[in-house]
Design an enzyme around this catalytic site. Structure first.
Site, mmCIF file in Angstrom:
data_model
loop_
_atom_site.group_PDB
_atom_site.id
_atom_site.type_symbol
_atom_site.label_atom_id
_atom_site.label_comp_id
_atom_site.label_asym_id
_atom_site.label_seq_id
_atom_site.Cartn_x
_atom_site.Cartn_y
_atom_site.Cartn_z
ATOM 1 C CG ASP A 9 7.791 -65.890 -24.065
ATOM 2 O OD1 ASP A 9 7.448 -64.752 -24.470
ATOM 3 O OD2 ASP A 9 8.232 -66.105 -22.913
ATOM 4 C CG ASP A 11 11.328 -60.824 -22.691
ATOM 5 O OD1 ASP A 11 12.363 -60.887 -23.394
ATOM 6 O OD2 ASP A 11 10.564 -59.840 -22.678
ATOM 7 C CG ASN A 17 13.563 -59.289 -19.760
ATOM 8 O OD1 ASN A 17 13.662 -58.629 -18.719
ATOM 9 N ND2 ASN A 17 12.811 -58.927 -20.779
ATOM 10 C CG ASP A 136 8.205 -67.483 -19.152
ATOM 11 O OD1 ASP A 136 7.898 -67.004 -20.265
ATOM 12 O OD2 ASP A 136 8.327 -66.798 -18.123
HETATM 13 MG MG LIG Z 1 8.061 -65.057 -21.122
#
Ligand SMILES: [Mg+2]
Length: 290
Positions: A9, A11, A17, A136
């Site tokens: 991933d 961000d 971010n 995340d």
């Molecule tokens: Mg992410």
């Protein structure tokens, strides 16, 4: 042979971010990102970024801005570690409630759907069963699982959770880490275990094969020995029978010339010849019975 990949991933996984980023100058790498990318590449994994960028559909920035952010991230990664190369970028600008009509759709590319991973796998001939998805958010885990990858949830203690973290918590990752370094350690460990399993399995299969080969070899030796034995017996019997047969003829000739009309002597020679002839027959019968 297809190679595996690590699908990162973007961000709050490789760059900090927690919202929508369309300004390349604001790109900041997550601690350990460059080394993690470099290390998984060194382990033989392709590195692919799969990122939902609904900011495009929401009208916050355009696709070129996403590409500019990606290019800046790539440059920062390489600046920190020259081996930290990203092999491919995939991003999804679509969003079901997009304000820009052309992006308003429930795209199969948008995580938690696996479309971006599948597209990269198709384009790069990747082995998804040996690949990993790291992110995340639960949707990173869900997308990875849907594509047939193993998954790692990255939860950095110092980072605020992204919006997606509040989503579906039902996607259980294979492993959860608080640093990217731990993620790479885990991937390396699983890879080593897989190699060890193969290494252990091969000698076992080898032992099985060796046992079969040994049994087959024993059978062959027995067959050869039996044939050899039969050949020997047959030759000896035949030889003896032949020798005795010659003796029979010799006895009869000797009797014919030596008896000189003496019937009693002739009878003795004939009797001996008959006995020898019987032996010849017996030897031939014995050789056939073996
Ligand atoms: Mg992410």
């Amino acid at each position: 042979m297809k190679r595996p990949a690590v699908f990162f991933d973007r961000d709050n996984t490789l760059i900090a971010n927690d919202g929508y980023l369309g300004d390349a100058s604001q790109v900041q790498l997550i601690a350990g990102a460059a080394d993690a990318v470099a290390r998984v590449r060194a382990l033989g994994y392709a590195t692919v970024i799969v990122s939902n960028q609904s900011g495009v559909g929401r009208g916050l920035f355009d696709e070129d801005a996403v590409r500019a952010v990606n290019a800046r991230m790539d440059a920062l990664l390489l600046a920190q570690n020259p081996a930290a190369k990203i092999d491919r970028h995939e991003f999804c600008p679509f969003y079901p409630e997009a304000v820009i009509e052309k992006y308003r759709q429930d795209s199969p590319l948008r995580k938690p759907k696996p479309g971006m991973i599948l597209a990269a796998a198709e384009a790069m001939a990747l082995d998804l069963s040996r690949s990993w998805s790291i992110g995340d958010a639960p949707r990173d885990i869900a997308a990875g699982k849907a594509a047939g990858c193993r998954t790692i949830l990255f939860r950095a203690p110092g980072l605020p959770p992204s919006q997606a973290v509040k989503g579906d918590e039902s996607s259980v990752p294979n492993y959860t880490v608080s640093t990217l370094g731990e993620a790479v350690e885990y991937i390396a460990r699983v890879a080593v275990e897989a190699v060890q399993k193969v290494a252990i399995a091969k000698p076992q299969a080898g032992r099985g094969d060796a046992k079969l080969e040994s049994i087959a070899e024993q059978i062959l030796i027995e067959l050869r020995r039996k044939n050899h034995s039969e050949a020997d017996d047959f030759s000896v019997s035949k030889l003896l029978a032949g020798v005795v047969q010659v003796l029979v003829l010799a006895t009869l000739l000797l009797g014919y010339f030596q008896s000189r009309g003496d019937v009693a002597w002739l009878q003795v020679y004939v009797l001996v010849a008959m006995t020898l002839q019987t032996m010849t027959i017996a030897l031939l019968i014995m050789s056939r019975q073996k």
